[in-house]
Design a protein around this motif. Structure first.
Motif, PDB file in Angstrom:
ATOM      1  N   GLY A  38       0.826  -1.202   0.000  1.00 42.85           N
ATOM      2  CA  GLY A  38       0.000   0.000   0.000  1.00 42.85           C
ATOM      3  C   GLY A  38       0.857   1.247   0.000  1.00 42.85           C
ATOM      4  O   GLY A  38       0.818   2.015   0.945  1.00 42.85           O
ATOM      5  N   VAL A  39       1.651   1.447  -1.059  1.00 43.35           N
ATOM      6  CA  VAL A  39       2.517   2.608  -1.148  1.00 43.35           C
ATOM      7  C   VAL A  39       1.899   3.595  -2.127  1.00 43.35           C
ATOM      8  O   VAL A  39       1.542   3.233  -3.243  1.00 43.35           O
ATOM      9  CB  VAL A  39       3.937   2.218  -1.624  1.00 43.35           C
ATOM     10  N   ARG A  40       1.757   4.843  -1.680  1.00 44.69           N
ATOM     11  CA  ARG A  40       1.233   5.903  -2.540  1.00 44.69           C
ATOM     12  C   ARG A  40       2.358   6.857  -2.887  1.00 44.69           C
ATOM     13  O   ARG A  40       3.177   7.192  -2.033  1.00 44.69           O
ATOM     14  CB  ARG A  40       0.130   6.673  -1.826  1.00 44.69           C
ATOM     15  N   VAL A  41       2.359   7.303  -4.126  1.00 48.04           N
ATOM     16  CA  VAL A  41       3.323   8.292  -4.601  1.00 48.04           C
ATOM     17  C   VAL A  41       2.500   9.459  -5.120  1.00 48.04           C
ATOM     18  O   VAL A  41       1.606   9.275  -5.944  1.00 48.04           O
ATOM     19  CB  VAL A  41       4.204   7.723  -5.734  1.00 48.04           C
ATOM     20  N   GLU A  42       2.784  10.657  -4.628  1.00 48.53           N
ATOM     21  CA  GLU A  42       2.050  11.823  -5.102  1.00 48.53           C
ATOM     22  C   GLU A  42       2.944  13.051  -5.142  1.00 48.53           C
ATOM     23  O   GLU A  42       3.987  13.087  -4.497  1.00 48.53           O
ATOM     24  CB  GLU A  42       0.806  12.072  -4.262  1.00 48.53           C
ATOM     25  N   ALA A  43       2.514  14.029  -5.921  1.00 45.25           N
ATOM     26  CA  ALA A  43       3.248  15.290  -6.041  1.00 45.25           C
ATOM     27  C   ALA A  43       2.667  16.283  -5.057  1.00 45.25           C
ATOM     28  O   ALA A  43       1.456  16.419  -4.939  1.00 45.25           O
ATOM     29  CB  ALA A  43       3.140  15.829  -7.460  1.00 45.25           C
ATOM     30  N   ARG A  44       3.540  16.961  -4.366  1.00 46.06           N
ATOM     31  CA  ARG A  44       3.171  18.084  -3.500  1.00 46.06           C
ATOM     32  C   ARG A  44       4.012  19.261  -3.971  1.00 46.06           C
ATOM     33  O   ARG A  44       5.161  19.410  -3.547  1.00 46.06           O
ATOM     34  CB  ARG A  44       3.460  17.777  -2.032  1.00 46.06           C
ATOM     35  N   GLY A  45       3.476  20.021  -4.907  1.00 47.89           N
ATOM     36  CA  GLY A  45       4.274  21.052  -5.544  1.00 47.89           C
ATOM     37  C   GLY A  45       5.329  20.374  -6.398  1.00 47.89           C
ATOM     38  O   GLY A  45       5.019  19.551  -7.240  1.00 47.89           O
ATOM     39  N   ARG A  46       6.597  20.671  -6.149  1.00 49.19           N
ATOM     40  CA  ARG A  46       7.700  20.026  -6.870  1.00 49.19           C
ATOM     41  C   ARG A  46       8.308  18.882  -6.070  1.00 49.19           C
ATOM     42  O   ARG A  46       9.319  18.318  -6.454  1.00 49.19           O
ATOM     43  CB  ARG A  46       8.789  21.055  -7.193  1.00 49.19           C
ATOM     44  N   THR A  47       7.709  18.535  -4.928  1.00 49.63           N
ATOM     45  CA  THR A  47       8.225  17.466  -4.077  1.00 49.63           C
ATOM     46  C   THR A  47       7.440  16.185  -4.327  1.00 49.63           C
ATOM     47  O   THR A  47       6.223  16.213  -4.494  1.00 49.63           O
ATOM     48  CB  THR A  47       8.108  17.862  -2.594  1.00 49.63           C
ATOM     49  N   VAL A  48       8.143  15.059  -4.346  1.00 50.85           N
ATOM     50  CA  VAL A  48       7.517  13.744  -4.480  1.00 50.85           C
ATOM     51  C   VAL A  48       7.339  13.186  -3.073  1.00 50.85           C
ATOM     52  O   VAL A  48       8.296  13.110  -2.297  1.00 50.85           O
ATOM     53  CB  VAL A  48       8.392  12.801  -5.343  1.00 50.85           C
ATOM     54  N   LEU A  50       6.066  10.034  -0.619  1.00 49.36           N
ATOM     55  CA  LEU A  50       5.763   8.608  -0.501  1.00 49.36           C
ATOM     56  C   LEU A  50       5.093   8.360   0.834  1.00 49.36           C
ATOM     57  O   LEU A  50       5.600   8.791   1.875  1.00 49.36           O
ATOM     58  CB  LEU A  50       7.044   7.775  -0.540  1.00 49.36           C
ATOM     59  N   THR A  51       3.969   7.655   0.819  1.00 50.14           N
ATOM     60  CA  THR A  51       3.286   7.282   2.058  1.00 50.14           C
ATOM     61  C   THR A  51       2.860   5.821   1.955  1.00 50.14           C
ATOM     62  O   THR A  51       2.720   5.283   0.860  1.00 50.14           O
ATOM     63  CB  THR A  51       2.038   8.162   2.307  1.00 50.14           C
ATOM     64  N   GLY A  52       2.667   5.195   3.094  1.00 52.79           N
ATOM     65  CA  GLY A  52       2.188   3.829   3.125  1.00 52.79           C
ATOM     66  C   GLY A  52       3.029   2.949   4.028  1.00 52.79           C
ATOM     67  O   GLY A  52       3.843   3.438   4.810  1.00 52.79           O
ATOM     68  N   THR A  66      14.458   3.236  -6.169  1.00 49.71           N
ATOM     69  CA  THR A  66      13.724   3.369  -7.425  1.00 49.71           C
ATOM     70  C   THR A  66      13.179   4.780  -7.599  1.00 49.71           C
ATOM     71  O   THR A  66      13.292   5.378  -8.670  1.00 49.71           O
ATOM     72  CB  THR A  66      12.576   2.343  -7.472  1.00 49.71           C
ATOM     73  N   VAL A  67      12.595   5.324  -6.538  1.00 44.38           N
ATOM     74  CA  VAL A  67      12.005   6.668  -6.609  1.00 44.38           C
ATOM     75  C   VAL A  67      13.082   7.723  -6.833  1.00 44.38           C
ATOM     76  O   VAL A  67      12.921   8.625  -7.654  1.00 44.38           O
ATOM     77  CB  VAL A  67      11.176   6.967  -5.340  1.00 44.38           C
ATOM     78  N   HIS A  68      14.206   7.615  -6.137  1.00 45.06           N
ATOM     79  CA  HIS A  68      15.287   8.582  -6.314  1.00 45.06           C
ATOM     80  C   HIS A  68      15.866   8.522  -7.731  1.00 45.06           C
ATOM     81  O   HIS A  68      16.246   9.556  -8.288  1.00 45.06           O
ATOM     82  CB  HIS A  68      16.380   8.387  -5.262  1.00 45.06           C
ATOM     83  N   VAL A  76      12.501  14.346  -2.599  1.00 45.57           N
ATOM     84  CA  VAL A  76      11.643  13.207  -2.265  1.00 45.57           C
ATOM     85  C   VAL A  76      11.478  13.174  -0.752  1.00 45.57           C
ATOM     86  O   VAL A  76      12.457  13.205  -0.009  1.00 45.57           O
ATOM     87  CB  VAL A  76      12.256  11.878  -2.767  1.00 45.57           C
ATOM     88  N   HIS A  77      10.228  13.114  -0.285  1.00 43.66           N
ATOM     89  CA  HIS A  77       9.941  12.998   1.141  1.00 43.66           C
ATOM     90  C   HIS A  77       9.259  11.657   1.368  1.00 43.66           C
ATOM     91  O   HIS A  77       8.276  11.332   0.711  1.00 43.66           O
ATOM     92  CB  HIS A  77       9.037  14.143   1.597  1.00 43.66           C
ATOM     93  N   SER A  78       9.786  10.866   2.296  1.00 42.73           N
ATOM     94  CA  SER A  78       9.254   9.540   2.551  1.00 42.73           C
ATOM     95  C   SER A  78       8.619   9.447   3.934  1.00 42.73           C
ATOM     96  O   SER A  78       9.246   9.755   4.937  1.00 42.73           O
ATOM     97  CB  SER A  78      10.384   8.503   2.439  1.00 42.73           C
ATOM     98  N   ASP A  79       7.354   9.010   3.941  1.00 46.98           N
ATOM     99  CA  ASP A  79       6.660   8.674   5.179  1.00 46.98           C
ATOM    100  C   ASP A  79       6.270   7.195   5.144  1.00 46.98           C
ATOM    101  O   ASP A  79       5.159   6.823   5.504  1.00 46.98           O
ATOM    102  CB  ASP A  79       5.408   9.547   5.355  1.00 46.98           C
ATOM    103  N   LEU A  80       7.197   6.352   4.689  1.00 42.94           N
ATOM    104  CA  LEU A  80       6.938   4.915   4.640  1.00 42.94           C
ATOM    105  C   LEU A  80       7.173   4.303   6.012  1.00 42.94           C
ATOM    106  O   LEU A  80       8.183   4.569   6.650  1.00 42.94           O
ATOM    107  CB  LEU A  80       7.856   4.242   3.607  1.00 42.94           C
ATOM    108  N   VAL A  81       6.241   3.477   6.437  1.00 44.04           N
ATOM    109  CA  VAL A  81       6.318   2.811   7.734  1.00 44.04           C
ATOM    110  C   VAL A  81       6.683   1.354   7.512  1.00 44.04           C
ATOM    111  O   VAL A  81       6.052   0.675   6.700  1.00 44.04           O
ATOM    112  CB  VAL A  81       4.965   2.915   8.475  1.00 44.04           C
ATOM    113  N   VAL A  82       7.695   0.878   8.230  1.00 46.76           N
ATOM    114  CA  VAL A  82       8.108  -0.524   8.155  1.00 46.76           C
ATOM    115  C   VAL A  82       7.305  -1.312   9.178  1.00 46.76           C
ATOM    116  O   VAL A  82       7.305  -0.984  10.364  1.00 46.76           O
ATOM    117  CB  VAL A  82       9.624  -0.665   8.412  1.00 46.76           C
TER     118      VAL A  82
END
Length: 95
Positions: A38-48, A50-52, A66-68, A76-82
């Protein structure tokens, strides 16, 4: 005549195709070995962004790599939870 540079705001790659690139990456993630995540990728202005959740740190690292690669030049800002569950090192005491 190209208008690429006129929309990039003074630095980094142009943002005009960011949504297309994000959609392409979402398809790539969904069709690969990581498709059940359940990983989401979205644009926030010019920032990518990641959540999920991901099952392990190596899985998170592979997604970030891969994203980088795909979004070189974009922040790129990551809010991925392990959610990796490790075995307990002692028996749980129930009262």
């Amino acid at each position: 005549m190209s208008t690429h540079g006129s929309q990039n705001g003074g630095g980094g790659p142009p943002a005009e195709n960011l949504d297309y690139r994000i959609a392409h990456l979402q398809d790539h993630l969904a069709s690969g070995a990581l498709g059940e995540l359940g990983v989401r990728v979205e644009a926030r202005g010019r920032t990518v962004l990641l959540t999920g959740t991901v099952p392990s740190a190596p899985c998170r690292d592979e997604i970030l790599r891969t994203v980088h690669e795909e979004f070189a030049g974009f922040p790129v800002h990551s809010d991925l939870v392990v959610t990796e569950a490790s075995s307990p090192d002692h028996a749980e005491e129930l009262s």
